[in-house]
Motif scaffolding. Structure first.
Motif, PDB file in Angstrom:
ATOM      1  N   GLU A 180       1.439   9.020  -6.419  1.00  0.00           N
ATOM      2  CA  GLU A 180       1.524  10.444  -6.098  1.00  0.00           C
ATOM      3  C   GLU A 180       2.740  11.124  -6.714  1.00  0.00           C
ATOM      4  OE1 GLU A 180       1.377  10.521  -1.832  1.00  0.00           O
ATOM      5  OE2 GLU A 180      -0.700   9.806  -1.784  1.00  0.00           O
ATOM      6  N   ASN A 181       3.816  10.387  -6.942  1.00  0.00           N
ATOM      7  CA  ASN A 181       5.058  10.948  -7.474  1.00  0.00           C
ATOM      8  C   ASN A 181       5.592  10.115  -8.641  1.00  0.00           C
ATOM      9  OD1 ASN A 181       5.463  13.049  -5.330  1.00  0.00           O
ATOM     10  ND2 ASN A 181       5.462  11.209  -4.057  1.00  0.00           N
ATOM     11  N   PRO A 182       4.851  10.022  -9.730  1.00  0.00           N
ATOM     12  CA  PRO A 182       5.290   9.147 -10.832  1.00  0.00           C
ATOM     13  C   PRO A 182       6.611   9.572 -11.471  1.00  0.00           C
ATOM     14  CG  PRO A 182       3.420  10.486 -11.507  1.00  0.00           C
ATOM     15  CD  PRO A 182       3.604  10.703 -10.036  1.00  0.00           C
ATOM     16  N   ASP A 233       0.800  -1.222   0.000  1.00  0.00           N
ATOM     17  CA  ASP A 233       0.000   0.000   0.000  1.00  0.00           C
ATOM     18  C   ASP A 233       0.833   1.272   0.000  1.00  0.00           C
ATOM     19  OD1 ASP A 233      -2.110  -1.909   1.903  1.00  0.00           O
ATOM     20  OD2 ASP A 233      -2.846  -0.887   0.109  1.00  0.00           O
ATOM     21  N   SER A 234       1.798   1.370   0.905  1.00  0.00           N
ATOM     22  CA  SER A 234       2.593   2.606   1.033  1.00  0.00           C
ATOM     23  C   SER A 234       3.357   2.926  -0.240  1.00  0.00           C
ATOM     24  CB  SER A 234       3.581   2.500   2.197  1.00  0.00           C
ATOM     25  OG  SER A 234       2.898   2.333   3.404  1.00  0.00           O
ATOM     26  N   PHE A 235       4.030   1.925  -0.781  1.00  0.00           N
ATOM     27  CA  PHE A 235       4.824   2.164  -1.982  1.00  0.00           C
ATOM     28  C   PHE A 235       3.919   2.424  -3.187  1.00  0.00           C
ATOM     29  CE2 PHE A 235       7.689   0.645  -5.491  1.00  0.00           C
ATOM     30  CZ  PHE A 235       8.531   1.745  -5.442  1.00  0.00           C
ATOM     31  N   PHE A 236       2.812   1.704  -3.286  1.00  0.00           N
ATOM     32  CA  PHE A 236       1.861   1.933  -4.375  1.00  0.00           C
ATOM     33  C   PHE A 236       1.375   3.384  -4.368  1.00  0.00           C
ATOM     34  CE2 PHE A 236      -2.608   2.044  -5.802  1.00  0.00           C
ATOM     35  CZ  PHE A 236      -2.433   1.648  -7.116  1.00  0.00           C
ATOM     36  N   LEU A 237       0.982   3.880  -3.194  1.00  0.00           N
ATOM     37  CA  LEU A 237       0.516   5.269  -3.084  1.00  0.00           C
ATOM     38  C   LEU A 237       1.618   6.264  -3.426  1.00  0.00           C
ATOM     39  CD1 LEU A 237      -1.662   4.951   0.131  1.00  0.00           C
ATOM     40  CD2 LEU A 237      -2.466   5.337  -2.216  1.00  0.00           C
ATOM     41  N   GLU A 238       2.837   5.973  -3.000  1.00  0.00           N
ATOM     42  CA  GLU A 238       3.975   6.842  -3.307  1.00  0.00           C
ATOM     43  C   GLU A 238       4.209   6.924  -4.811  1.00  0.00           C
ATOM     44  OE1 GLU A 238       7.618   9.024  -3.343  1.00  0.00           O
ATOM     45  OE2 GLU A 238       5.951   8.969  -1.927  1.00  0.00           O
ATOM     46  N   VAL A 239       4.144   5.794  -5.502  1.00  0.00           N
ATOM     47  CA  VAL A 239       4.353   5.774  -6.949  1.00  0.00           C
ATOM     48  C   VAL A 239       3.239   6.545  -7.656  1.00  0.00           C
ATOM     49  CG1 VAL A 239       4.457   4.286  -8.997  1.00  0.00           C
ATOM     50  CG2 VAL A 239       5.700   3.644  -6.935  1.00  0.00           C
ATOM     51  N   LYS A 255       9.331  10.361 -10.096  1.00  0.00           N
ATOM     52  CA  LYS A 255      10.460   9.774  -9.379  1.00  0.00           C
ATOM     53  C   LYS A 255      10.685   8.316  -9.745  1.00  0.00           C
ATOM     54  CE  LYS A 255      10.501  10.373  -4.952  1.00  0.00           C
ATOM     55  NZ  LYS A 255      10.087  10.536  -3.532  1.00  0.00           N
ATOM     56  N   TYR A 256       9.726   7.710 -10.452  1.00  0.00           N
ATOM     57  CA  TYR A 256       9.778   6.278 -10.707  1.00  0.00           C
ATOM     58  C   TYR A 256       9.653   5.946 -12.191  1.00  0.00           C
ATOM     59  CZ  TYR A 256       9.027   6.380  -5.710  1.00  0.00           C
ATOM     60  OH  TYR A 256       9.159   6.636  -4.374  1.00  0.00           O
ATOM     61  N   ASN A 257      10.292   6.753 -13.029  1.00  0.00           N
ATOM     62  CA  ASN A 257      10.198   6.557 -14.481  1.00  0.00           C
ATOM     63  C   ASN A 257      10.664   5.175 -14.928  1.00  0.00           C
ATOM     64  OD1 ASN A 257       9.084   9.046 -15.142  1.00  0.00           O
ATOM     65  ND2 ASN A 257      11.091  10.029 -15.241  1.00  0.00           N
ATOM     66  N   LEU A 258      11.790   4.719 -14.415  1.00  0.00           N
ATOM     67  CA  LEU A 258      12.319   3.417 -14.826  1.00  0.00           C
ATOM     68  C   LEU A 258      11.348   2.304 -14.439  1.00  0.00           C
ATOM     69  CD1 LEU A 258      14.559   1.696 -16.074  1.00  0.00           C
ATOM     70  CD2 LEU A 258      15.698   1.687 -13.858  1.00  0.00           C
ATOM     71  N   GLY A 304       8.384  -2.770 -17.317  1.00  0.00           N
ATOM     72  CA  GLY A 304       7.732  -1.674 -16.613  1.00  0.00           C
ATOM     73  C   GLY A 304       6.316  -1.967 -16.142  1.00  0.00           C
ATOM     74  N   LEU A 305       5.907  -1.230 -15.118  1.00  0.00           N
ATOM     75  CA  LEU A 305       4.580  -1.408 -14.528  1.00  0.00           C
ATOM     76  C   LEU A 305       3.449  -1.024 -15.475  1.00  0.00           C
ATOM     77  CD1 LEU A 305       4.774  -0.188 -10.822  1.00  0.00           C
ATOM     78  CD2 LEU A 305       4.223  -2.465 -11.647  1.00  0.00           C
ATOM     79  N   LYS A 306       3.680  -0.043 -16.322  1.00  0.00           N
ATOM     80  CA  LYS A 306       2.619   0.371 -17.246  1.00  0.00           C
ATOM     81  C   LYS A 306       2.239  -0.757 -18.194  1.00  0.00           C
ATOM     82  CE  LYS A 306       3.507   5.341 -17.226  1.00  0.00           C
ATOM     83  NZ  LYS A 306       3.943   6.500 -18.019  1.00  0.00           N
TER      84      LYS A 306
END
Length: 154
Positions: free
Chosen positions: A36-38, A28-34, A40-43, A62-64
């Motif tokens: 809210e701040n995409p 949950d925490s990391f999912f919300l962080e990603v 920072k997590y381009n790779l 990649g996640l997308k």
């Protein structure tokens, strides 16, 4: 995919895929962080090339891409194969006919298998780079949160 599928249906499948498949793998925490701040997590989101701890180059899809396949699988499962505004159909001529359940399940399982593989790449990436992603608390594994449909007989 057909442009005639309702956008609201696609958005619902995206939300389901995020909540059921992606969030359970990231926590949950990391999912919300990603979310809210995409930037920072381009790779992680878009994929690319990175080096593992041994110095070997690895390719990350990649996640997308994982999210797209999870969403597509849900469209196939719930639609009626080409995904058209009339559902998941099998073209036979200028007309279409509904596909058999067996073909639908095979397409669904194939799409989920690809999505699982892409998500596993992301989880392995996070596990190998856990010092850079302190909110990720996973152990390099993903849970399967779906029903498995098996075809018995013809």
């Amino acid at each position: 995919m057909s442009i005639h599928i309702e956008e609201s249906d696609i958005e619902q499948y995206i939300r389901e895929s995020e909540s059921i498949d992606i969030k359970s793998a990231l926590g949950d925490s990391f999912f919300l962080e990603v979310k809210e701040n995409p930037d920072k997590y381009n790779l992680l989101l878009d994929g690319g090339v990175y080096e593992d701890k041994s110095g070997h180059k690895k390719l990350l899809t990649g996640l997308k891409a994982a999210l797209a396949y999870y969403t597509y699988a849900r469209i196939v499962k719930n639609g009626d194969g080409n995904v058209t505004r009339f559902g998941f159909v099998q073209k036979e001529s200028e007309y279409s006919s509904h596909t058999e359940f067996k073909e639908k399940v095979m397409a669904y399982n194939d799409a989920f298998s690809i999505a699982d593989r892409y998500l596993k790449e992301c989880v392995m990436f996070l596990d190998e780079n856990n010092e850079d992603y302190p909110l990720y608390q996973g152990k390099g594994k993903i849970k399967s949160n779906r029903v498995v449909c098996r075809i018995i007989g013809e």
